[in-house]
Scaffold this motif. Structure first.
Motif, PDB file in Angstrom:
ATOM      1  N   TYR A 160      -3.739  33.026  22.547  1.00 16.83           N
ATOM      2  CA  TYR A 160      -2.573  32.254  22.950  1.00 16.83           C
ATOM      3  C   TYR A 160      -1.656  31.943  21.766  1.00 16.83           C
ATOM      4  O   TYR A 160      -2.078  31.917  20.609  1.00 16.83           O
ATOM      5  N   VAL A 161      -0.384  31.711  22.108  1.00 19.53           N
ATOM      6  CA  VAL A 161       0.590  31.122  21.192  1.00 19.53           C
ATOM      7  C   VAL A 161       0.967  29.763  21.763  1.00 19.53           C
ATOM      8  O   VAL A 161       0.847  29.514  22.964  1.00 19.53           O
ATOM      9  N   THR A 162       1.429  28.869  20.873  1.00 21.33           N
ATOM     10  CA  THR A 162       1.723  27.507  21.305  1.00 21.33           C
ATOM     11  C   THR A 162       2.869  26.945  20.479  1.00 21.33           C
ATOM     12  O   THR A 162       3.043  27.306  19.311  1.00 21.33           O
ATOM     13  N   GLY A 163       3.670  26.073  21.101  1.00 24.50           N
ATOM     14  CA  GLY A 163       4.780  25.467  20.385  1.00 24.50           C
ATOM     15  C   GLY A 163       5.336  24.279  21.142  1.00 24.50           C
ATOM     16  O   GLY A 163       5.137  24.144  22.357  1.00 24.50           O
ATOM     17  N   GLY A 164       6.007  23.387  20.402  1.00 19.74           N
ATOM     18  CA  GLY A 164       6.580  22.212  21.035  1.00 19.74           C
ATOM     19  C   GLY A 164       7.069  21.203  20.022  1.00 19.74           C
ATOM     20  O   GLY A 164       7.563  21.557  18.955  1.00 19.74           O
ATOM     21  N   ALA A 165       6.910  19.920  20.361  1.00 21.37           N
ATOM     22  CA  ALA A 165       7.399  18.817  19.538  1.00 21.37           C
ATOM     23  C   ALA A 165       6.245  18.179  18.765  1.00 21.37           C
ATOM     24  O   ALA A 165       5.087  18.234  19.185  1.00 21.37           O
ATOM     25  N   ALA A 166       6.599  17.557  17.621  1.00 21.13           N
ATOM     26  CA  ALA A 166       5.589  16.915  16.767  1.00 21.13           C
ATOM     27  C   ALA A 166       6.149  15.630  16.180  1.00 21.13           C
ATOM     28  O   ALA A 166       7.362  15.508  15.954  1.00 21.13           O
ATOM     29  N   TRP A 167       5.256  14.666  15.933  1.00 24.42           N
ATOM     30  CA  TRP A 167       5.600  13.396  15.296  1.00 24.42           C
ATOM     31  C   TRP A 167       4.515  13.076  14.274  1.00 24.42           C
ATOM     32  O   TRP A 167       3.354  13.490  14.427  1.00 24.42           O
ATOM     33  N   ALA A 168       4.880  12.340  13.215  1.00 24.84           N
ATOM     34  CA  ALA A 168       3.897  11.998  12.178  1.00 24.84           C
ATOM     35  C   ALA A 168       4.255  10.676  11.527  1.00 24.84           C
ATOM     36  O   ALA A 168       5.428  10.292  11.464  1.00 24.84           O
ATOM     37  N   GLY A 169       3.234   9.979  11.044  1.00 25.27           N
ATOM     38  CA  GLY A 169       3.411   8.772  10.248  1.00 25.27           C
ATOM     39  C   GLY A 169       3.209   9.095   8.780  1.00 25.27           C
ATOM     40  O   GLY A 169       2.101   9.483   8.374  1.00 25.27           O
ATOM     41  N   ILE A 170       4.267   8.955   7.983  1.00 25.51           N
ATOM     42  CA  ILE A 170       4.235   9.297   6.559  1.00 25.51           C
ATOM     43  C   ILE A 170       4.401   8.032   5.738  1.00 25.51           C
ATOM     44  O   ILE A 170       5.378   7.280   5.917  1.00 25.51           O
ATOM     45  N   ARG A 171       3.479   7.775   4.828  1.00 17.93           N
ATOM     46  CA  ARG A 171       3.573   6.655   3.895  1.00 17.93           C
ATOM     47  C   ARG A 171       4.071   7.193   2.559  1.00 17.93           C
ATOM     48  O   ARG A 171       3.398   7.996   1.915  1.00 17.93           O
ATOM     49  N   GLU A 172       5.271   6.745   2.151  1.00 17.10           N
ATOM     50  CA  GLU A 172       5.899   7.241   0.925  1.00 17.10           C
ATOM     51  C   GLU A 172       5.947   6.134  -0.117  1.00 17.10           C
ATOM     52  O   GLU A 172       6.458   5.047   0.150  1.00 17.10           O
ATOM     53  N   THR A 173       5.416   6.426  -1.301  1.00 16.51           N
ATOM     54  CA  THR A 173       5.403   5.463  -2.406  1.00 16.51           C
ATOM     55  C   THR A 173       6.182   6.052  -3.582  1.00 16.51           C
ATOM     56  O   THR A 173       5.859   7.144  -4.060  1.00 16.51           O
ATOM     57  N   ALA A 174       7.221   5.328  -4.024  1.00 13.32           N
ATOM     58  CA  ALA A 174       8.013   5.734  -5.188  1.00 13.32           C
ATOM     59  C   ALA A 174       7.656   4.834  -6.364  1.00 13.32           C
ATOM     60  O   ALA A 174       7.511   3.614  -6.203  1.00 13.32           O
ATOM     61  N   THR A 175       7.503   5.427  -7.542  1.00  9.12           N
ATOM     62  CA  THR A 175       7.118   4.690  -8.746  1.00  9.12           C
ATOM     63  C   THR A 175       7.999   5.119  -9.917  1.00  9.12           C
ATOM     64  O   THR A 175       8.253   6.314 -10.103  1.00  9.12           O
ATOM     65  N   LEU A 176       8.436   4.128 -10.699  1.00  5.11           N
ATOM     66  CA  LEU A 176       9.103   4.387 -11.970  1.00  5.11           C
ATOM     67  C   LEU A 176       8.287   3.772 -13.086  1.00  5.11           C
ATOM     68  O   LEU A 176       7.762   2.655 -12.941  1.00  5.11           O
ATOM     69  N   GLN A 177       8.164   4.494 -14.198  1.00  2.54           N
ATOM     70  CA  GLN A 177       7.481   3.961 -15.377  1.00  2.54           C
ATOM     71  C   GLN A 177       8.271   4.322 -16.619  1.00  2.54           C
ATOM     72  O   GLN A 177       8.533   5.508 -16.878  1.00  2.54           O
ATOM     73  N   PHE A 178       8.658   3.303 -17.379  1.00  2.00           N
ATOM     74  CA  PHE A 178       9.283   3.461 -18.681  1.00  2.00           C
ATOM     75  C   PHE A 178       8.432   2.707 -19.689  1.00  2.00           C
ATOM     76  O   PHE A 178       8.377   1.475 -19.663  1.00  2.00           O
ATOM     77  N   ASP A 179       7.717   3.458 -20.518  1.00  2.17           N
ATOM     78  CA  ASP A 179       6.703   2.897 -21.421  1.00  2.17           C
ATOM     79  C   ASP A 179       5.687   2.103 -20.604  1.00  2.17           C
ATOM     80  O   ASP A 179       5.088   2.654 -19.690  1.00  2.17           O
ATOM     81  N   ASP A 180       5.515   0.790 -20.864  1.00  2.00           N
ATOM     82  CA  ASP A 180       4.540   0.012 -20.115  1.00  2.00           C
ATOM     83  C   ASP A 180       5.170  -0.803 -18.990  1.00  2.00           C
ATOM     84  O   ASP A 180       4.522  -1.671 -18.402  1.00  2.00           O
ATOM     85  N   SER A 181       6.411  -0.542 -18.655  1.00  3.71           N
ATOM     86  CA  SER A 181       7.079  -1.212 -17.535  1.00  3.71           C
ATOM     87  C   SER A 181       6.973  -0.315 -16.306  1.00  3.71           C
ATOM     88  O   SER A 181       7.454   0.828 -16.316  1.00  3.71           O
ATOM     89  N   VAL A 182       6.334  -0.824 -15.245  1.00  2.00           N
ATOM     90  CA  VAL A 182       6.034  -0.019 -14.063  1.00  2.00           C
ATOM     91  C   VAL A 182       6.413  -0.801 -12.806  1.00  2.00           C
ATOM     92  O   VAL A 182       6.139  -2.006 -12.704  1.00  2.00           O
ATOM     93  N   ALA A 183       7.018  -0.127 -11.831  1.00  2.00           N
ATOM     94  CA  ALA A 183       7.322  -0.739 -10.539  1.00  2.00           C
ATOM     95  C   ALA A 183       7.175   0.305  -9.445  1.00  2.00           C
ATOM     96  O   ALA A 183       7.511   1.486  -9.646  1.00  2.00           O
ATOM     97  N   SER A 184       6.676  -0.129  -8.283  1.00  2.00           N
ATOM     98  CA  SER A 184       6.476   0.764  -7.146  1.00  2.00           C
ATOM     99  C   SER A 184       6.950   0.106  -5.863  1.00  2.00           C
ATOM    100  O   SER A 184       7.009  -1.127  -5.776  1.00  2.00           O
ATOM    101  N   ALA A 185       7.253   0.915  -4.871  1.00  2.00           N
ATOM    102  CA  ALA A 185       7.606   0.439  -3.539  1.00  2.00           C
ATOM    103  C   ALA A 185       7.117   1.454  -2.521  1.00  2.00           C
ATOM    104  O   ALA A 185       7.224   2.664  -2.741  1.00  2.00           O
TER     105      ALA A 185
END
Length: 499
Positions: A160-185
């Motif tokens: 068989y072949v199959t196709g249709g619609a899809a949904w997903a839950g994605i958790r995205e984390t962005a981080t910046l680090q400059f020397d020892d200064s770090v922040a994430s969201a």
């Protein structure tokens, strides 16, 4: 070219030797078999079941800090390659008209995929622990699909072949680090898209069936804006961070279904007696084609002398990637295989070798990749060919074979590294790498001596260390270190030569 011919020759020679040795010994062994009586199995009705498998994603992202005085925008793609297990259930309904099957299926899946990507526009660490890095992490928590199915029933199995619609839950984390200064969201996004794939489902016993399938999921691009701020460390900051990403995924899974309710609108098509009588013993050869998604983790290096102490007042004695970065060669595959099977009752053992042309290629950002006066550095990697020599172990149903496979693997990998310094330096090289491969799939009798198969293979080709000299007085040596993986899904046809 010498290295390429040598590696390719080893692979082909090993395959021929394995196949001929096994065929000679197997030909002397008597096999007794009595075909079971035909069974008018029908696919029509309501069914439900569970499934489990493996997922390998290939997400493209770029990152920007637009509120900096000069702005900082990524030039070129970054890669996030989330991999992990999946587990869930499905519910569906089939209608059968003679040998044609129409169906509707939905599934809901837990997913354990996750991966960090470094180098949205910068991923640098100096020898003295100075850091400038932008990171994005994707975690796929769940996905669900609603699909149509179109299949052809033959013997006790359904292609068989199959196709249709899809949904997903994605958790995205962005981080910046400059020397020892770090922040994430972290932001949770629900994304929608489409899904397409195919597979083989085979009858086990009674109302139980087993399936092997591949699905490709492609979700709509997203833009996420967050505030990244920290008062701590030597370089406190408060910045607006913008991440644009495109999430794609590849699923290989096996499932178990139970037909809950029979709804037969027409008389069932009797199972072809030839399918029940089919035996897998013998030599075979065939062709295949498919698609590969590579997963290479790398670090870049620029150095004067990594073991020498820094000079007085020196700030850039040694620079490397702050964290592993990713490049993902993807593309079509085409090739052929030869093998030999030996069947004892419902169990099949065999050997198989193959050689493949590959069109897999990708370019990704490296240590520095921003447009506001900064250098742009990239890694390009491609597969020129692949080859394997493997053992197979399988279970034969009515006209189909479920199998697992493992063995040795070889590939020629071509890489181009572009570095910036006092000038732009480029190094191109090829290496033939050896490693291992493992996977599984389903093969089914089609007609006469012809069979068709769908299979998944995971390649582990070890590591590559590459350095080259430059005319840069600050960094006379540059290079990359990488680990090379590859995931391949392919379909093939075989012709049994004798047995």
């Amino acid at each position: 070219m010498g290295m390429k011919r040598t590696g390719f020759g080893i692979a082909v020679g090993a395959t021929i030797l394995l196949a001929s040795t096994f065929a000679a010994s197997a030909a002397d062994l008597p096999v007794k078999y009595k075909a079971p009586p035909p069974d008018p199995w029908n696919w029509a009705g309501l069914y439900g079941g569970i499934n489990a498998g493996y997922s390998f994603g290939r997400d493209t992202f770029d990152q920007a800090l637009p509120n900096l005085p000069a702005g900082r925008f990524q030039d070129g793609p970054g890669r996030i390659l989330p991999t992990g297990g999946v587990f869930g259930g499905q519910l569906g309904y089939n209608w059968q008209i003679e040998r044609w099957v129409l169906g509707l299926e939905g599934d809901a899946q837990w997913a354990g995929q996750r991966d960090p990507g470094c180098g949205g526009f910068e991923c640098i660490q100096n020898f003295n622990a100075e850091v400038g890095a932008a990171l994005v992490r994707h975690q796929v928590d769940w996905f669900t699909t609603l699909r149509g199915r179109l299949g052809y029933a033959n013997g006790g199995y359904l292609l068989y072949v199959t196709g249709g619609a899809a949904w997903a839950g994605i958790r995205e984390t962005a981080t910046l680090q400059f020397d020892d200064s770090v922040a994430s969201a972290t932001v949770k996004n629900v994304v929608a898209g489409w899904v397409f794939g195919g597979g083989i489902e085979g009858r086990l016993s009674g109302n139980w069936t087993v399936k092997f399938e591949y699905l490709h999921l492609d979700f709509s691009p997203t833009t996420t804006t967050t505030r990244l701020a920290t008062p701590a460390g030597l370089l406190p900051f408060d910045e607006t961070n913008v991440v644009r990403s495109h999430v794609t995924d590849n699923i290989v899974r096996v499932g178990l279904n139970y037909r809950l309710w029979n709804a037969q609108a027409t008389a069932p098509a009797p199972i072809d007696p030839a399918a029940n009588a089919w035996r897998w013993t013998g030599a075979y050869a065939g062709l295949n084609g498919g698609y590969g998604v590579g997963n290479t983790s790398f670090k870049e290096f620029k150095y004067f002398d990594p073991v020498a102490p820094p000079l007085f007042g020196e700030l850039t004695h040694y620079i490397s990637s702050f964290a592993p970065q990713k490049v993902s060669p993807q593309g079509a595959l085409a090739g052929g295989q030869v093998g030999y099977n030996w069947q004892i009752n419902q169990f099949v053992v065999g050997v198989e070798g193959d050689a493949q042309w590959s069109g897999q290629k990708d370019t990704a950002c490296a240590m520095s990749c921003f447009t506001a006066g900064g250098p742009v550095e990239t890694v390009t990697q491609r597969y020129n060919w692949l080859a394997t020599a493997r053992a197979r172990l399988g279970y034969a149903g009515s006209g189909y074979l479920l199998f697992v496979t493992a063995g040795g693997a070889w590939a020629e990998i071509e890489e181009t590294d572009v570095f910036s310094g006092a000038a732009v330096y480029t190094s191109n090289f090829k290496q033939t790498k050896g490693g291992w491969v493992a996977g599984g799939g389903v093969e089914a009798w089609l007609s006469g001596n012809w069979t068709g198969k769908i299979e998944y293979l995971h390649f582990d080709l070890g590591s590559i260390n590459h350095t080259f000299a430059t005319t840069d007085q600050t960094f006379p040596t540059m290079g990359t270190q990488s680990t090379v993986r590859n995931d391949v899904i392919r379909v093939g046809v075989n012709y049994r030569l004798g047995g």
